[in-house]
Design a protein around this motif. Structure first.
Motif, PDB file in Angstrom:
ATOM      1  N   GLU A 137      48.728  32.431  43.573  1.00  0.00           N
ATOM      2  CA  GLU A 137      47.990  33.609  43.090  1.00  0.00           C
ATOM      3  C   GLU A 137      46.486  33.432  43.302  1.00  0.00           C
ATOM      4  OE1 GLU A 137      49.379  36.718  41.342  1.00  0.00           O
ATOM      5  OE2 GLU A 137      50.650  35.828  42.866  1.00  0.00           O
ATOM      6  N   ILE A 186      34.271  48.239  47.692  1.00  0.00           N
ATOM      7  CA  ILE A 186      34.213  47.352  48.871  1.00  0.00           C
ATOM      8  C   ILE A 186      34.530  48.159  50.131  1.00  0.00           C
ATOM      9  CG2 ILE A 186      35.225  45.324  50.005  1.00  0.00           C
ATOM     10  CD1 ILE A 186      35.718  44.141  47.213  1.00  0.00           C
ATOM     11  N   GLN A 188      33.403  42.271  44.136  1.00  0.00           N
ATOM     12  CA  GLN A 188      34.139  41.012  44.303  1.00  0.00           C
ATOM     13  C   GLN A 188      34.022  40.135  43.061  1.00  0.00           C
ATOM     14  OE1 GLN A 188      36.145  40.324  47.322  1.00  0.00           O
ATOM     15  NE2 GLN A 188      36.931  39.218  45.555  1.00  0.00           N
ATOM     16  N   GLN A 220      49.841  40.759  43.547  1.00  0.00           N
ATOM     17  CA  GLN A 220      48.883  40.849  44.659  1.00  0.00           C
ATOM     18  C   GLN A 220      49.582  41.307  45.939  1.00  0.00           C
ATOM     19  OE1 GLN A 220      45.665  40.411  44.352  1.00  0.00           O
ATOM     20  NE2 GLN A 220      45.480  39.404  42.386  1.00  0.00           N
ATOM     21  N   ILE A 266      47.474  41.608  49.696  1.00  0.00           N
ATOM     22  CA  ILE A 266      47.700  40.764  50.876  1.00  0.00           C
ATOM     23  C   ILE A 266      48.612  41.476  51.869  1.00  0.00           C
ATOM     24  CG2 ILE A 266      48.515  38.509  51.673  1.00  0.00           C
ATOM     25  CD1 ILE A 266      45.974  38.435  49.926  1.00  0.00           C
ATOM     26  N   ALA A 288      33.650  41.239  40.072  1.00  0.00           N
ATOM     27  CA  ALA A 288      34.519  41.890  39.077  1.00  0.00           C
ATOM     28  C   ALA A 288      35.985  41.508  39.294  1.00  0.00           C
ATOM     29  CB  ALA A 288      34.346  43.403  39.148  1.00  0.00           C
ATOM     30  N   LEU A 289      36.410  41.474  40.566  1.00  0.00           N
ATOM     31  CA  LEU A 289      37.800  41.103  40.878  1.00  0.00           C
ATOM     32  C   LEU A 289      38.069  39.648  40.497  1.00  0.00           C
ATOM     33  CD1 LEU A 289      38.165  42.877  44.359  1.00  0.00           C
ATOM     34  CD2 LEU A 289      39.432  43.435  42.276  1.00  0.00           C
ATOM     35  N   SER A 315      38.157  39.256  36.734  1.00  0.00           N
ATOM     36  CA  SER A 315      39.416  39.761  36.189  1.00  0.00           C
ATOM     37  C   SER A 315      40.541  38.742  36.379  1.00  0.00           C
ATOM     38  CB  SER A 315      39.792  41.078  36.869  1.00  0.00           C
ATOM     39  OG  SER A 315      41.087  41.468  36.495  1.00  0.00           O
ATOM     40  N   PHE A 316      40.530  38.066  37.527  1.00  0.00           N
ATOM     41  CA  PHE A 316      41.602  37.109  37.800  1.00  0.00           C
ATOM     42  C   PHE A 316      41.452  35.827  36.975  1.00  0.00           C
ATOM     43  CE2 PHE A 316      43.354  33.462  40.115  1.00  0.00           C
ATOM     44  CZ  PHE A 316      44.677  33.841  40.169  1.00  0.00           C
ATOM     45  N   ALA A 329      42.144  40.606  32.665  1.00  0.00           N
ATOM     46  CA  ALA A 329      43.501  41.136  32.497  1.00  0.00           C
ATOM     47  C   ALA A 329      44.463  40.784  33.621  1.00  0.00           C
ATOM     48  CB  ALA A 329      43.425  42.651  32.353  1.00  0.00           C
ATOM     49  N   SER A 330      43.943  40.396  34.791  1.00  0.00           N
ATOM     50  CA  SER A 330      44.875  40.119  35.890  1.00  0.00           C
ATOM     51  C   SER A 330      45.105  38.622  36.093  1.00  0.00           C
ATOM     52  CB  SER A 330      44.369  40.758  37.195  1.00  0.00           C
ATOM     53  OG  SER A 330      43.192  40.121  37.652  1.00  0.00           O
ATOM     54  N   VAL A 385      43.728  35.650  45.765  1.00  0.00           N
ATOM     55  CA  VAL A 385      42.494  36.271  45.271  1.00  0.00           C
ATOM     56  C   VAL A 385      41.268  35.696  45.981  1.00  0.00           C
ATOM     57  CG1 VAL A 385      41.036  36.569  43.227  1.00  0.00           C
ATOM     58  CG2 VAL A 385      43.501  36.835  43.039  1.00  0.00           C
ATOM     59  N   TRP A 416      37.186  48.795  42.141  1.00  0.00           N
ATOM     60  CA  TRP A 416      36.487  47.694  42.840  1.00  0.00           C
ATOM     61  C   TRP A 416      36.822  47.686  44.330  1.00  0.00           C
ATOM     62  CZ3 TRP A 416      33.123  47.453  39.531  1.00  0.00           C
ATOM     63  CH2 TRP A 416      33.336  47.184  38.187  1.00  0.00           C
ATOM     64  N   TYR A 417      38.090  47.889  44.653  1.00  0.00           N
ATOM     65  CA  TYR A 417      38.473  47.903  46.076  1.00  0.00           C
ATOM     66  C   TYR A 417      37.879  49.112  46.804  1.00  0.00           C
ATOM     67  CZ  TYR A 417      41.505  43.854  45.738  1.00  0.00           C
ATOM     68  OH  TYR A 417      41.958  42.562  45.571  1.00  0.00           O
ATOM     69  N   ARG A 432      41.013  49.971  37.245  1.00  0.00           N
ATOM     70  CA  ARG A 432      39.712  49.303  37.449  1.00  0.00           C
ATOM     71  C   ARG A 432      39.684  48.593  38.803  1.00  0.00           C
ATOM     72  NH1 ARG A 432      39.616  48.533  31.780  1.00  0.00           N
ATOM     73  NH2 ARG A 432      40.966  46.722  31.890  1.00  0.00           N
ATOM     74  N   GLN A 433      40.798  47.941  39.146  1.00  0.00           N
ATOM     75  CA  GLN A 433      40.828  47.235  40.438  1.00  0.00           C
ATOM     76  C   GLN A 433      40.806  48.230  41.607  1.00  0.00           C
ATOM     77  OE1 GLN A 433      42.601  43.647  41.151  1.00  0.00           O
ATOM     78  NE2 GLN A 433      42.410  42.881  39.069  1.00  0.00           N
ATOM     79  N   THR A 454      54.669  38.709  43.510  1.00  0.00           N
ATOM     80  CA  THR A 454      53.294  38.724  43.000  1.00  0.00           C
ATOM     81  C   THR A 454      52.721  40.144  42.887  1.00  0.00           C
ATOM     82  OG1 THR A 454      51.006  38.115  43.563  1.00  0.00           O
ATOM     83  CG2 THR A 454      52.548  38.256  45.391  1.00  0.00           C
ATOM     84  N   GLU A 481      43.864  48.246  33.932  1.00  0.00           N
ATOM     85  CA  GLU A 481      43.353  47.195  34.805  1.00  0.00           C
ATOM     86  C   GLU A 481      43.609  47.545  36.277  1.00  0.00           C
ATOM     87  OE1 GLU A 481      41.388  44.838  34.444  1.00  0.00           O
ATOM     88  OE2 GLU A 481      41.621  43.766  36.341  1.00  0.00           O
ATOM     89  N   TRP A 521      49.665  43.975  35.172  1.00  0.00           N
ATOM     90  CA  TRP A 521      48.298  43.961  34.624  1.00  0.00           C
ATOM     91  C   TRP A 521      48.056  45.093  33.626  1.00  0.00           C
ATOM     92  CZ3 TRP A 521      45.991  43.961  40.236  1.00  0.00           C
ATOM     93  CH2 TRP A 521      46.259  42.729  40.845  1.00  0.00           C
TER      94      TRP A 521
END
Lengths: 297, 91
Positions: free
Chosen positions: B47, A225, B21, A144, A148, B23-24, B27-28, B32-33, B51, A221-222, A217-218, A142, A214, A210
């Protein structure tokens, strides 16, 4: 002297390889995020700090060695990893696995007998998470994986905290989540730079799945946070204004770096900067916590 | 710490987390994700879990933090608030 003489260079190579299996450069940051929380949780004695440092190194080193065993099929096809002891043929995979398990076992007993059971359990949980959840499951399945899987690298603050406090509380959970949310912008900066290596061996890193924009961009965002989480312990009184200023300044610089990557056409140098600065960021953030707490005590 | 600083930090952090959050998640689920159309149902489910789980954890943490900030703070030794004393348990 009796016995078979071992050529000095071969002996030195084996020692160097055993140390390389533990990934000492990565562990040095993990130890900062282990030891600093000990001084946030209280005023530990030097012996306790030494025991946790040794235990933490052995556990993380064991996890890294087992990771090299499990990733041996792809390490020899990646420029970044093909000089490691297994792909270069200097060590047998089974020996590396045994070495990793032995280190983790030694760490568990050391921490359980000389620190406390909670500390040993948390360190062992980090080992299992890294080996089984990240390396065996998520890494190759994944995009992700880094999000994780970042939890594995977030266990050290809990370990350090539990060693001193004997429990885990809200501040310790914040330290865990700060490392958790720091991991995506940190590692994706490297993944952007090494994406072709990962693509060659079929690891679905975010930039490959992605796309680069993208992923950037992520990262943004992270990072937002992350900055929010670093300020929140001040709100419930765990840290003071001095730490708040340091967290905002360090976080602001990281945010600036990520935005620069996002806005750049040629982002290679800027991604390197984010990767390197994020290492410094985490270390300095934890140092700021210690300074703030020790001045307050 | 001044009485307005804690709520200011709390609400600023909540706003920042909410924007990022959303935005994340956007996106999911829409951007795009999101998983590819041909992806299996099992893959999509896991998945989604990866998220949603951090988002829920973050929401819970913010709720717990809100309670900690708004909890009555009886003065402890040296006048420190109770939440700060909890952080010193091991000292």
């Amino acid at each position: 002297m009796t016995g078979v003489a071992v050529p000095r260079t071969a002996e030195r190579t084996l020692t160097a390889d055993l140390i390389a299996l533990t990934k000492p450069r990565i562990i040095s940051l993990l130890l900062v995020t282990t030891i600093a929380p000990m001084y946030v949780a209280g005023r530990p004695g030097i012996l306790l700090v030494l025991l946790v440092t040794i235990g933490g190194y052995l556990m993380a080193g064991g996890a890294n060695a087992v990771n090299m065993y499990l990733d041996r099929d792809i390490d020899d096809r990646m420029a970044r990893t093909r000089l490691r002891p297994i792909p270069s043929g200097r060590m047998q995979p089974q020996a590396v696995l045994a070495f990793g398990v032995a280190l983790a076992t030694a760490a568990t007993f050391l921490l359980a007998f000389f620190v406390n059971v909670l500390t040993a359990a948390l360190a062992l949980a980090g080992f299992y998470f890294y080996v089984f959840i990240y390396t065996r499951w998520l890494k190759r399945t994944t995009p992700q994986n880094i999000v994780i899987g970042g939890a594995a690298g977030a266990f050290p603050p809990l370990v350090g905290w539990a060693a001193v406090a004997g429990r885990v509380d809200l501040t310790a959970i914040f330290l865990f989540l700060i490392v958790f949310y720091w991991t995506p912008p940190h590692f994706w900066a490297l993944a952007l730079l090494k994406q072709h290596d990962y693509g060659r061996v079929g690891v679905p890193m975010a930039p490959l799945v992605w796309g680069e924009r993208e992923t950037m961009r992520q990262m943004l965002w992270y990072t937002l946070i992350l900055i929010a989480l670093t300020t929140l312990p001040v709100a419930f009184g765990a840290f003071g204004v001095g730490y708040l200023v340091a967290a905002l300044a360090l976080g602001g610089l990281l945010l600036w770096g990520v935005v620069r990557v996002l806005r750049a056409g040629q982002w290679t140098a800027r991604a390197w900067w984010v990767y390197k600065y994020s290492l410094l960021y985490l270390a300095l953030l934890f140092v700021a916590m210690v300074v703030d707490r020790q001045l307050a005590l | 710490m001044s009485s307005y600083l804690a709520p200011a930090i709390l609400w600023s952090a909540i706003a920042l987390c909410a924007v990022a959050q959303v935005a994340l998640l956007h996106s999911f689920f829409l951007g795009a994700s999101r998983p590819a159309r041909g992806a299996s149902r099992a893959f999509r489910t896991t998945e989604t879990l990866w998220v949603v789980l951090p988002a829920l954890t973050l929401a819970c943490l913010l709720a717990v933090t809100w309670r900690a900030v708004h909890a009555p703070a009886p003065a402890g030794p040296g006048g420190a608030p109770a939440s700060a004393i909890g952080a010193e348990a091991g000292s």
